[in-house]
Scaffold this motif. Sequence first.
Motif, short mmCIF file in Angstrom:
data_model
loop_
_atom_site.label_atom_id
_atom_site.label_comp_id
_atom_site.label_asym_id
_atom_site.label_seq_id
_atom_site.Cartn_x
_atom_site.Cartn_y
_atom_site.Cartn_z
N GLY A 52 17.03 -34.49 57.70
CA GLY A 52 17.59 -33.19 57.34
C GLY A 52 16.67 -32.08 57.79
O GLY A 52 15.45 -32.28 57.95
N TYR A 108 21.39 -25.68 56.30
CA TYR A 108 20.85 -27.04 56.17
C TYR A 108 21.72 -27.98 56.98
O TYR A 108 22.96 -27.96 56.85
CB TYR A 108 20.83 -27.50 54.70
CG TYR A 108 20.28 -28.90 54.54
CD1 TYR A 108 18.91 -29.14 54.62
CD2 TYR A 108 21.14 -29.97 54.32
CE1 TYR A 108 18.40 -30.42 54.48
CE2 TYR A 108 20.64 -31.26 54.17
CZ TYR A 108 19.27 -31.48 54.26
OH TYR A 108 18.77 -32.75 54.13
N ARG A 110 22.17 -32.09 58.16
CA ARG A 110 21.80 -33.46 57.87
C ARG A 110 22.48 -34.38 58.88
O ARG A 110 23.69 -34.27 59.12
CB ARG A 110 22.25 -33.84 56.45
CG ARG A 110 21.93 -35.28 56.05
CD ARG A 110 20.46 -35.44 55.72
NE ARG A 110 20.14 -36.84 55.42
CZ ARG A 110 18.92 -37.26 55.10
NH1 ARG A 110 17.92 -36.37 55.04
NH2 ARG A 110 18.69 -38.52 54.84
#
Length: 268
Positions: A52, A108, A110
């Motif tokens: 991540g 973010y 991932r």
Amino acid sequence: MKFKHAASFAFCIIFALLSTGCVTTNVHKFRMTVSEAPEVHGANTEQKAHSGSWRFTGKVYHNAKKNVDITDNTSESASLDKLFDKKAEFKSASYEMGGNDFSGKVEYLRKTRGFVFGGGLGYKDGLFTHVTLGANFSHFEFGGFFGTYALYSNVEYWGETGEECGDSDSECSFFSDHSYHTYLSIFAGMYAGLYFDNLFFNLSVSSYEPNPKIEDSDLNVPGIATAYLTIGYRFTQQFEFSIGGIATIVDAPAGTNVGVTSGISLYL
């Protein structure tokens, strides 16, 4: 007995409609400031599987200032009022766009095997959020996104409403406003990227439709689509710089505007 009551009720409604004059609403001027659709892209590099990454991005924009005539593409949304001969006519409507601007965003991302998912929160003439889903490989990536955009817009309008407005013996009431408002919209788009070592290229296309109001009445206005074509360089694992061009298209005649952008991103 019930049939007689229903027939009497229907007759009263028809009589009331026939005895009521046609209510018209003339909007002599409507103008609102609009922004380019927000930019969203991928990781700009081959991201390691099962990892991540947080990204903080700041960008500046310069677009040509332009007033786009949207008179023929603007109308009042369908409502119960229109069933009772209430009509809205727009004499002049326009988007005011362009100039110097900035944006900031935190994201973010991932990666699980080849797929990437994530989300972001940013500001560009209003707050926006998005969810991202795509694929990330050794030298290219692609994906899609959707989210919400709370456009903070400067709106100005004035007009008149009443029975048979425009006649010398008509009685019309005037309305006007000139202030800032926040309008929530859905925005969505797609992105694709190429990268070789630390050099990367991005194409991102997104669109939204503002949702303004006049005197608590929703308006149908043209949508706005923006394409970002950028090139960038990753100097370290934590820092990159990008620069590129912008093309914004409004669903109206003469609704194309161009500009440039540059920015930096920090990765954690």
